[in-house]
Design a protein around this motif. Sequence first.
Motif, mmCIF file in Angstrom:
data_model
loop_
_atom_site.group_PDB
_atom_site.id
_atom_site.type_symbol
_atom_site.label_atom_id
_atom_site.label_comp_id
_atom_site.label_asym_id
_atom_site.label_seq_id
_atom_site.Cartn_x
_atom_site.Cartn_y
_atom_site.Cartn_z
ATOM 1 N N GLU A 3 0.829 -1.212 0.000
ATOM 2 C CA GLU A 3 0.000 0.000 0.000
ATOM 3 C C GLU A 3 0.855 1.251 0.000
ATOM 4 O OE1 GLU A 3 -2.525 -0.324 3.370
ATOM 5 O OE2 GLU A 3 -3.670 -2.017 2.554
ATOM 6 N N ALA A 4 1.947 1.243 0.732
ATOM 7 C CA ALA A 4 2.849 2.397 0.785
ATOM 8 C C ALA A 4 4.102 2.029 1.559
ATOM 9 C CB ALA A 4 2.160 3.592 1.452
ATOM 10 N N HIS A 5 5.247 2.437 1.031
ATOM 11 C CA HIS A 5 6.513 2.181 1.709
ATOM 12 C C HIS A 5 7.524 3.242 1.292
ATOM 13 C CE1 HIS A 5 6.488 -0.279 -2.034
ATOM 14 N NE2 HIS A 5 7.668 0.276 -2.194
ATOM 15 N N TYR A 29 8.207 13.135 3.707
ATOM 16 C CA TYR A 29 8.993 12.532 2.642
ATOM 17 C C TYR A 29 8.116 11.645 1.749
ATOM 18 C CZ TYR A 29 13.030 14.208 5.256
ATOM 19 O OH TYR A 29 13.950 15.002 5.899
ATOM 20 N N PRO A 30 8.556 11.393 0.517
ATOM 21 C CA PRO A 30 7.716 10.647 -0.437
ATOM 22 C C PRO A 30 7.548 9.182 -0.055
ATOM 23 C CG PRO A 30 9.914 11.000 -1.339
ATOM 24 C CD PRO A 30 9.832 11.817 -0.084
ATOM 25 N N VAL A 31 6.455 8.595 -0.529
ATOM 26 C CA VAL A 31 6.196 7.169 -0.351
ATOM 27 C C VAL A 31 5.952 6.549 -1.714
ATOM 28 C CG1 VAL A 31 5.263 7.514 1.960
ATOM 29 C CG2 VAL A 31 3.715 7.453 -0.002
ATOM 30 N N SER A 32 6.003 5.232 -1.772
ATOM 31 C CA SER A 32 5.869 4.521 -3.039
ATOM 32 C C SER A 32 4.965 3.317 -2.875
ATOM 33 C CB SER A 32 7.258 4.061 -3.519
ATOM 34 O OG SER A 32 7.168 3.243 -4.667
ATOM 35 N N GLU A 33 4.325 2.916 -3.964
ATOM 36 C CA GLU A 33 3.544 1.683 -4.001
ATOM 37 C C GLU A 33 4.227 0.625 -4.853
ATOM 38 O OE1 GLU A 33 -0.315 2.635 -5.451
ATOM 39 O OE2 GLU A 33 -0.765 4.069 -3.853
ATOM 40 N N GLU A 34 5.370 0.954 -5.419
ATOM 41 C CA GLU A 34 6.066 0.047 -6.329
ATOM 42 C C GLU A 34 6.786 -1.053 -5.560
ATOM 43 O OE1 GLU A 34 9.693 0.115 -9.641
ATOM 44 O OE2 GLU A 34 9.045 1.959 -8.640
ATOM 45 N N GLN A 35 6.487 -2.309 -5.895
ATOM 46 C CA GLN A 35 7.189 -3.416 -5.257
ATOM 47 C C GLN A 35 8.596 -3.507 -5.834
ATOM 48 O OE1 GLN A 35 5.049 -7.066 -4.958
ATOM 49 N NE2 GLN A 35 6.776 -8.208 -4.130
ATOM 50 N N VAL A 36 9.576 -3.452 -4.971
ATOM 51 C CA VAL A 36 10.969 -3.422 -5.398
ATOM 52 C C VAL A 36 11.512 -4.842 -5.478
ATOM 53 C CG1 VAL A 36 13.282 -2.597 -4.826
ATOM 54 C CG2 VAL A 36 11.282 -1.160 -4.349
#
Length: 292
Positions: free
Chosen positions: A51-53, A139-146
């Motif tokens: 969802e967010a990381h 700070y920014p967050v991402s939903e992209e699975q790394v």
Amino acid sequence: MSDPTSQSVGPEWLYEHLDDEDLVIVDATTHLSMPPDGSVHIEPGLDTYAEAHIPGAVYADLFTDFSDHQAPQPFTAVSSDRFAIAAGAVGIGDGRRVVVYDQSSGIWAARLWWQLRLEGFDDAAVLDGGFPAWRAAGYPVSEEQVIPRAATFTAHRRPELLTSTQDVLSAIDDPHMLIINALDAATYRGESPSYPRRGHIPGSINIPFDDLVDPSTGRLRPRAELREIFDQAGALDPDVRPVTYCGGGIAASGVAHALAVAGRSDAAVYDGSLNAWTADESLPLVEGPDPR
């Protein structure tokens, strides 16, 4: 890390180093609940991560990949060989630096930090305040699975950082061992039905992990305050070796991490903790506010 001895970095430091080639950011979020009936519900935090990381962070499943499922207690540390495989798979390895965080209280991040130390890996820190502190800083967050960059992890276990039930039993009357209960005061006193038997290990003192956290920020208390708390408890005495325990070794890892931030990096964790201790009817327990 800018200061490898600190064992902890703030969101500001991490934001400045997000693009460092050798830095691995790990989300170790795990969800654990203990209903009044005494059962334990464990759920990996992969969905929460999705969802967010933090941008660039990989996800580490502490329950599935970093725990020994052949052991009678959940979250028992895996063997060095299995840990090396699991760590390498998420990109933790030789020549890399690691910042671990979770999306709750920080004890899950501290657990992976402690397991890394157990296996001889020192270039790791916990993100102070975790994901909530990161978001609070804007700070920014991402939903992209790394997808992790696989690494080779060379384990060098430090057995002195891991304590067994027999070790703790032998240490009950040892003046050179300080056994620290990391659970809340009510559970320590035996007022909670969370475990098969109530109370605390004889001789153990109570330093709840939550008392080491600033409730207004979710971050660890300043180092000077941590040192005062631990010093008053006798945990900074060089002639005494601290051993931390809780229910299953997780909050105990949080106290071990706070001790390291305070300057005491040799604390051992009783991995079985009350899950193992209360399961053996022959082992003593004490109820009430006093160690004995």
